[in-house]
Design an enzyme around this catalytic site. Structure first.
Site: not given
Length: 836
Positions: A21, A702, A506, A18, A88, A85, A706
């Site tokens: 904002c 799941d 769960d 809006c 680097c 290495c 959760d």
């Protein structure tokens, strides 16, 4: 007075909804010191800022983040060439992070790739490439062709290294035989001196060694010398300095020996040639091993077929998978791979989904069942409609997820990076001190001893092994996990998971099937079971409750129409079917309506103790019956919980069910801790209590409810058959949809971290022990002075050892394959390893 320079920036702002904002975002930008004007456009979501040239993009980013409107971010992957290495890696990361607008830059030595995040639209890809090139490492964007093109590049590099090794070995062998063979076999030395001549022998060695150093070995000087001149020496610089020291001293000894002290004009051509040859051999072996670290991801990519059969009317035509669209009708013949994600239209068959889920048992598929790209059709024809194609298929998402996780850096890597940043300069200082000490305290003539010891120190140091220790194990471990049906969405979850003490689960949909079924129906005298079930189903038709759906499923299709259906919150429901009044609910509903349920109360208590949910039914004011609905425990849950406990973990269950039902399930499965009557917010509170009492924990769930718990846990593990919200919130996704995946994830996590500790122990131990040996620490005690050739061989094999050790993870088995006794022994040992 000189006018200050001004810069103009445009970038995207997120979270705008809006005009208010916009105003807050503008004020936040304008408050940054040095800003002249700041404006934000709500329609385009773009900020336009004019201010002093020395204002960094990070200042704007911080200001917007504090205001609650973060700047949009873009990520890009760059292929970095020339990485040899850990030093680097650090230099490329610092060069990229120094670019204004870059938020983070992570470079992976094993993948030879940089993952860069920057504020959108504030810089160009060319600036990042230029920054990497300035640091001495060429970069290019990772192309969209993915793993196939990378594999081609690696094969080309491997072939090139192979040719260089063969050429270098062919040229080095005569030098090595002439010089070292003369020390081992005196007769050979005398023969060379008499037939060839010492001077001619040295000139021949000079010619052959020159060809080795400036032919196959030129890469070390092209990369090492510029790095040295920039004040940022790397592994190539060490090799270049060591070989040039031996080679330069030998050239002086060959052509102008008079400038050297008497008795010191020796040649070390064989050392320079052997160093280059052995290190090239090590790089070749390393490249071969690196190619195998990405085998899992290449196997996943190779699962998707190149073509598919498209049904058009009555005809069937073959098309490339890249030309398929959502909605196409496709056909899978027996034994063929499913081309894209889809839903079965006609046919019944069994599909092998083991390559995605890790489960070996084929899954039955018929009308309306979902199919995943890459899985293998069984013995019957299936016609299916494409639902996801290209990058949207489950297989493509898995590949992306695994690639991103493989590029992650664990917290332990930060310490390694800080050490390796100063490792090469420290080695050069040690080499200089070694030469100085030998010149001052060494036996006469001291110069040859000082040269051999200094070159050995430069050559034996191996920052390569340090840099490869962690990323190679991560790549192989996460790839192996993907083959087992476990997807690490975030690489650092590997380390956090092996530190967990509790696994919280769960209940509904995780431990159980998530689809309640009617298991008991008792009727009083005068009521028919089938008729009572039809009446109850009619009352439940409009209900969305799982128990109602279980009753309807058991009743079948012949269900009468109910009227005046009334839900009674907290009690049950009332409905009229024809001329009969039906009540369905708990004991308190019967008590409220003045109906005695005493006949079935003991039976209801017994069923509740077994984990069932019980309801009473009354017809026209009389008790008619008792129904029990149970959510069946998954067949895999019992074995998985037992395996987790054997791994030394406590297992907790969080559920919204009542205490009696929850405790019955827990007792059946052997779960240690039960938290019943949990609302979604209560689960987070319960997790926090478990963390305080037991330490780090992982939560497995799941459903949408959760998601808060998955985010609050130290490690969130989502069942892959669950909701997208849960999957997006989790750190780890179990594709198979059962708890076996949790055991597999813990197995991979512990094995990978153990492998990393082994690699780091070897890499650091190797350097701590052998650098002093190369410097000559053992000589005063009667020990040998290590030759540069042996130093080069040891250095080359160090990196190969680290990668080969990481590759052992490809053979990792799940703890589900072990006996319970073996699991307990392993679990106790692994918990000891991660004790703080």
């Amino acid at each position: 007075m000189e006018k200050p320079q001004v810069r103009e920036l445009r970038f995207e702002v997120t979270g705008l909804s809006c005009a208010g904002c916009v105003g807050r975002a503008e004020r936040a930008l304008a408050a940054v010191n040095g800003v002249h004007t700041a404006s934000v456009n709500l329609a385009t979501r773009k900020a336009h800022v004019i201010g002093l040239a020395d204002i960094s993009v990070s200042e704007f980013r911080v200001a917007l983040a504090k205001a609650g409107y973060p700047a949009a971010e873009t990520t890009v992957d760059l292929r970095i060439t020339g990485l040899t290495c850990a030093s680097c890696v650090g230099r490329v990361e610092r060069a990229l992070q120094a670019v204004d607008g870059v938020i983070s830059a992570d470079v992976n030595l094993a993948q030879e790739q940089a993952h860069v995040t920057y504020v959108s639209e504030t810089l160009t890809l060319e600036r990042l490439i230029r920054a990497s090139a300035t640091a001495g490492y060429l970069a290019k964007p990772v192309d969209g062709t993915g793993t196939d093109s990378r594999q081609i590049e690696m094969q080309e590099e491997l072939q090139s290294l192979g040719r260089r090794v063969l050429i270098a070995a062919a040229l080095t062998l005569p030098v090595f035989v002439i010089e070292m063979g003369g020390h081992v076999v005196p007769a050979l030395h005398h023969w060379v001196a008499q037939i060839v001549g010492t001077s001619n022998s040295h000139i021949l060695q000079f010619l052959l060694t020159t060809l080795v150093l400036f032919g196959p070995g030129l890469r070390f000087y092209r990369q090492g010398i510029p790095a040295l001149l920039r004040g940022a020496p790397d592994m190539n610089a060490l090799v270049a300095m060591g070989t040039m020291a031996a080679y330069g001293f030998s050239v002086v000894s060959t052509f102008v020996p008079s400038v050297l002290p008497a008795g010191t004009a020796n040649v070390y051509y064989e050392a320079a040639a052997v160093i280059v040859t052995l290190i090239l051999l090590g790089r070749w072996l390393e490249a071969r091993a690196k190619g195998r670290t990405g085998a899992a991801i290449r196997a996943l990519v190779g699962l998707q077929p190149k073509t598919a059969l498209v049904v058009v009317g009555q005809a069937v035509e073959e098309r490339p998978v890249t030309e398929l669209s959502v909605g196409d009708r496709l056909r899978a013949r027996p034994g063929e791979r499913i081309a894209v994600d889809g839903v079965v239209l006609t046919g019944r068959s069994y599909v092998d989904e083991s390559m995605i889920t890790g489960e070996p048992v084929p899954v039955g598929k018929s009308d309306a069942d979902m199919l995943s790209a890459g899985t293998i059709n069984g013995s019957a024809v299936l016609d299916y409609r494409a639902t996801h194609v290209g990058a949207d298929t489950l297989l493509a998402q898995i590949v992306r997820m695994v690639e991103q996780a493989q590029g992650a850096k664990l917290p332990v890597q930060a310490l390694v990076n800080r050490i390796t940043l100063w490792f090469v300069p420290a080695v050069m200082v040690v080499a200089a001190l070694t030469v100085f000490v030998w010149l001052v305290f060494g036996p006469v003539p001291a110069l040859p001893y000082a040269l051999v010891a200094g070159v050995s120190v430069l050559i034996i140091a191996c920052p390569c092994a340090m840099g490869l220790a962690t990323p190679t194990s991560i790549m192989v471990g996460i790839g192996r996990a993907a083959q087992m049906g476990v997807l690490f969405r975030k690489g650092d979850a590997l380390q956090r998971l092996q530190e967990t003490r509790v696994v919280a689960l769960d209940k509904t949909g995780t431990l159980t099937e998530g689809h309640p079924v009617l298991t008991e129906l008792r009727c009083t005298d005068g009521f028919d079971r089938a008729e009572l079930l039809r009446l109850m189903a009619a009352a439940e038709v409009q209900s969305e409750h799982p128990i109602g759906r279980a009753i309807m499923a058991a009743a079948g299709d012949d269900i009468p129409v109910a009227t005046n259906v009334e839900a009674i919150p907290g009690y049950g429901l009332r409905a009229r079917i024809a001329d009969q009044q039906v009540l369905i609910g708990a004991t308190r509903l019967m008590q409220r309506e003045g109906i005695s349920s005493q006949l079935f109360e003991k039976e209801a208590e017994r069923l509740a103790a077994q984990g069932a949910t019980t309801l009473f039914a009354a017809v026209d004011g009389k008790l008619a019956g008792l129904v029990a609905v149970t959510d069946p425990v998954k067949s895999s849950s019992r074995v998985a919980v037992r395996a987790m406990r054997a791994q030394g973990l406590k297992v907790a269950m969080l559920t919204g069910d009542g205490s009696a039902t929850a405790q019955a399930v827990a007792d059946d499965l052997g779960i240690d801790i039960v938290e019943a009557n949990c609302l979604p917010g209560d689960k987070v509170t319960a997790l926090e209590a478990l963390q305080r009492n037991h330490g780090r924990l992982a939560f497995v769930g799941d459903g949408i409810n959760d998601a808060p718990a998955l985010a609050a846990a130290d490690v969130g593990i989502a069942i892959g058959t669950g909701t997208d919200v849960a999957i997006e919130t989790a750190d780890i996704v179990l594709v198979s949809g059962d708890l076996h995946g949790v055991v597999k994830a813990i197995t991979v996590s512990r094995a990978t971290l153990r492998n990393i500790r082994q690699n780091l122990g070897w890499a650091f131990g190797y350097n701590i022990l052998l650098v002093p040996v190369a410097a000559g620490l053992l000589v005063p005690f009667g020990g040998p002075l290590l030759s540069p050739g042996l130093a080069a061989g040891a250095m080359a094999l160090s990196s190969v050892f680290v990668i080969t050790n990481a590759l052992r993870l490809r053979r990792l088995r799940s703890d589900l394959d072990l006996s319970e006794a073996d699991l307990k022994i392993r679990g106790a040992r692994q918990l000891e390893e991660v004790q703080p």
